[in-house]
Design an enzyme around this catalytic site. Structure first.
Site, PDB file in Angstrom:
ATOM      1  N   ASP A 236      37.951  17.708   2.427  1.00  0.00           N
ATOM      2  CA  ASP A 236      37.716  17.978   3.843  1.00  0.00           C
ATOM      3  C   ASP A 236      38.870  17.491   4.718  1.00  0.00           C
ATOM      4  O   ASP A 236      38.808  17.604   5.938  1.00  0.00           O
ATOM      5  CB  ASP A 236      36.396  17.338   4.293  1.00  0.00           C
TER       6      ASP A 236
ATOM      7  N   LYS B  39      42.523  18.673  10.751  1.00  0.00           N
ATOM      8  CA  LYS B  39      41.309  17.902  10.470  1.00  0.00           C
ATOM      9  C   LYS B  39      41.502  17.091   9.193  1.00  0.00           C
ATOM     10  O   LYS B  39      41.814  17.633   8.147  1.00  0.00           O
ATOM     11  CB  LYS B  39      40.108  18.840  10.313  1.00  0.00           C
TER      12      LYS B  39
ATOM     13  N   ASP C 145      33.462  13.585   3.323  1.00  0.00           N
ATOM     14  CA  ASP C 145      32.395  14.064   4.200  1.00  0.00           C
ATOM     15  C   ASP C 145      31.064  14.084   3.458  1.00  0.00           C
ATOM     16  O   ASP C 145      30.777  14.998   2.696  1.00  0.00           O
ATOM     17  CB  ASP C 145      32.730  15.461   4.719  1.00  0.00           C
TER      18      ASP C 145
ATOM     19  N   LYS D  28      24.550  15.823   3.009  1.00  0.00           N
ATOM     20  CA  LYS D  28      24.758  17.012   2.190  1.00  0.00           C
ATOM     21  C   LYS D  28      24.008  16.896   0.863  1.00  0.00           C
ATOM     22  O   LYS D  28      23.716  15.777   0.409  1.00  0.00           O
ATOM     23  CB  LYS D  28      26.253  17.178   1.873  1.00  0.00           C
TER      24      LYS D  28
ATOM     25  N   ARG E  59      34.490  19.333  14.210  1.00  0.00           N
ATOM     26  CA  ARG E  59      34.771  19.744  15.596  1.00  0.00           C
ATOM     27  C   ARG E  59      34.733  18.555  16.547  1.00  0.00           C
ATOM     28  O   ARG E  59      35.375  18.573  17.594  1.00  0.00           O
ATOM     29  CB  ARG E  59      33.770  20.829  16.008  1.00  0.00           C
TER      30      ARG E  59
END
Length: 489
Positions: free
Chosen positions: A282, A259, A264, A271, A345
């Protein structure tokens, strides 16, 4: 780094720094006895004066000892006499030794034979020592004008058994780990998806790998709607990077998928602002895959490996995905996006489909800073391991224990799959407030077909520290390289 093996009198070895050990009772190792005898009792005198205690991980440096060829002698405390040290205790010893010999040009000779046991042979100690040296010497200076990396050790002489192979392998792992750290620490305005693609291309060109890069438009046209749903919200185009190392002819490859979310924000599901700077980490799954490939480039083992890096920024732009959107993945399954901060994901699932479809790997391991839930469960010590393949679980767990780059297996039972049910798509991208690390793994499992697959969640150990101590760990490069090398051992 150059390596030599030495089996003679430790006091006679020609080197800049010599490392020997004593235990907490003041007992000298054979190498320490040789130095003490040659120097007329210099080490025993420091023990008697309470300057050297033998406490675990302690050290004292002695300079200019008469009768000793080394310029300086470092006496490291090995702790309780005749003890088989656990991983944490062993790390204290090798870290103390590494700090004593690092940051200096020249050579060092090391004797840790007094610590050898059935569970921890000399080859293991040699590998841990070299990894610790790389760790001690690594400094991030890429964006610090005027800073210099400092001198590095030229060579190590190992006093004891011939563990040359372990030293060479450890050196390659150390180079790969430092490379992963460098990528992880790079600021997100520099380390973009395009930057990762450039790094992969440069590494591939130097090592003779093949490298293919798909941009986000190509992924969209291919039908990778999950990946595109994340990448389209940023002005930095997403990339899917595929590197192939072929060291074993026509054998089916082993696949690593990393990943690479280079920043992010959480997207529309934004966030909190506190510590959001850490979201540059990330992409540490991608960094670990690149670090592993760098290690393979050094060692050239007889194995085939395909590495896939799926990279994008997750930004809250006007064309970013919204909670409630439904997208179609490359596999044809539809996904309801209930939370845009569960983006890892989404980029991984299309990469898994692509890699398994095109390369038909023997095994597949994906590595991702995927869930805060995994970090809440395991902290920053263990990575989370999810798989339904018992042999693969054992292989990864054993590699982690050997390298002290540990994983802890978490559940992946079918009972959890229903938490991902959706009224509007085949699957939801989150499963609610419970078992978040497991439901994330359950999501990924739906894109692995019949492949032997494991998911490693590195949200906890990928980076650590605060303020000036903050930095990427380079994990799990040691685990991944050991896991791959064990397949040809």
């Amino acid at each position: 780094m150059e390596f030599q093996i030495y089996t003679g009198n430790a006091a006679a070895v020609t080197t800049d720094t010599l490392v020997v050990t004593i235990d907490a009772d003041g007992a000298l190792s054979e190498a320490a006895k040789a130095v003490d005898t040659a120097s007329g009792g210099a080490i025993q005198a420091r023990i008697d004066a309470k300057d050297a205690s033998g406490a675990l991980g302690s050290s004292i440096t002695l300079y200019g000892l008469n009768g000793v060829s080394a310029d300086r002698v470092v006496v490291v405390g090995a702790g309780e006499a005749n003890a088989t040290l656990n991983a944490v205790e062993a790390n204290k010893v090798v870290t103390a030794a590494a700090k004593a010999i690092s940051g200096k040009a020249g050579t060092a000779a090391i004797d840790l034979t007094a610590l050898t046991s059935v569970n921890r042979p000399q080859a293991w100690w040699a590998e841990q020592l070299v990894l610790a040296v790389h760790g001690a010497e690594y400094k991030f200076i890429a964006t610090l004008p005027g800073k210099e990396a400092g001198p590095k050790l030229d060579g190590i002489t190992w006093i004891g058994d011939d563990v040359t192979s372990a030293l060479v392998v450890a050196d390659a792992k150390g180079l790969g780990t430092s490379y992963a750290k460098e990528l992880g620490n790079m600021p997100p305005n520099i380390c973009t998806p395009a930057y990762l693609a450039e790094q992969a291309e440069q590494l591939s060109a130097a090592a003779g790998f093949t490298c293919k890069v798909y941009d986000e438009k190509e992924m969209e046209e291919m039908g990778a709607g999950a990946f595109y749903s994340v990448s389209k919200g940023s002005s930095e185009p997403g990339k899917v990077i595929i590197m192939e190392y072929k060291g074993a002819g026509d054998e089916a490859p082993h696949m690593l998928v990393g990943k690479g979310i280079t920043f992010d924000t959480g997207g529309i599901s934004l966030k909190p602002g506190a510590k959001m700077d850490e979201m540059k980490y990330d992409m540490c799954g991608a960094a670990s895959v690149l670090g592993t490939m760098k290690t393979l480039a050094e060692l050239k083992p007889a194995i085939n490996v395909v590495a896939i890096i799926t990279s994008a920024e997750n930004m809250p732009a006007g064309d970013a995905s919204k909670p409630g959107d439904v997208v179609t993945t490359l596999s044809g399954q539809t996904v309801e996006i209930l939370n845009t901060d569960a983006e890892g994901r989404l980029v991984l699932c299309d990469a898994l489909t692509l890699g398994i479809r095109d390369y038909k790997p023997q095994t597949c391991v994906d590595i991702a800073t995927l869930t805060g839930a995994c970090m809440a469960a395991l902290g920053k010590v263990n990575s989370g391991l999810f798989t339904n393949d018992e042999d693969l679980a054992e292989e990864l767990t054993s590699a982690g224990l050997y390298t002290n780059d540990r994983v802890w297996r978490l559940p992946l039972e079918d009972d959890y799959q229903s938490l991902l049910d959706s009224n509007f798509a085949d699957i939801a991208n989150i499963g609610g407030p419970l078992a978040g690390a497991t439901t994330a793994a359950c999501f990924l499992s739906r894109f692995t077909q019949d492949t032997r697959w494991a998911h490693v969640d590195i949200a906890g150990p990928a980076w650590g520290g605060d303020g000036t101590s903050k930095g990427a760990s380079g994990r799990p490069v040691p685990l991944l390289t050991t896991y791959l090398l064990n397949k040809i051992a």
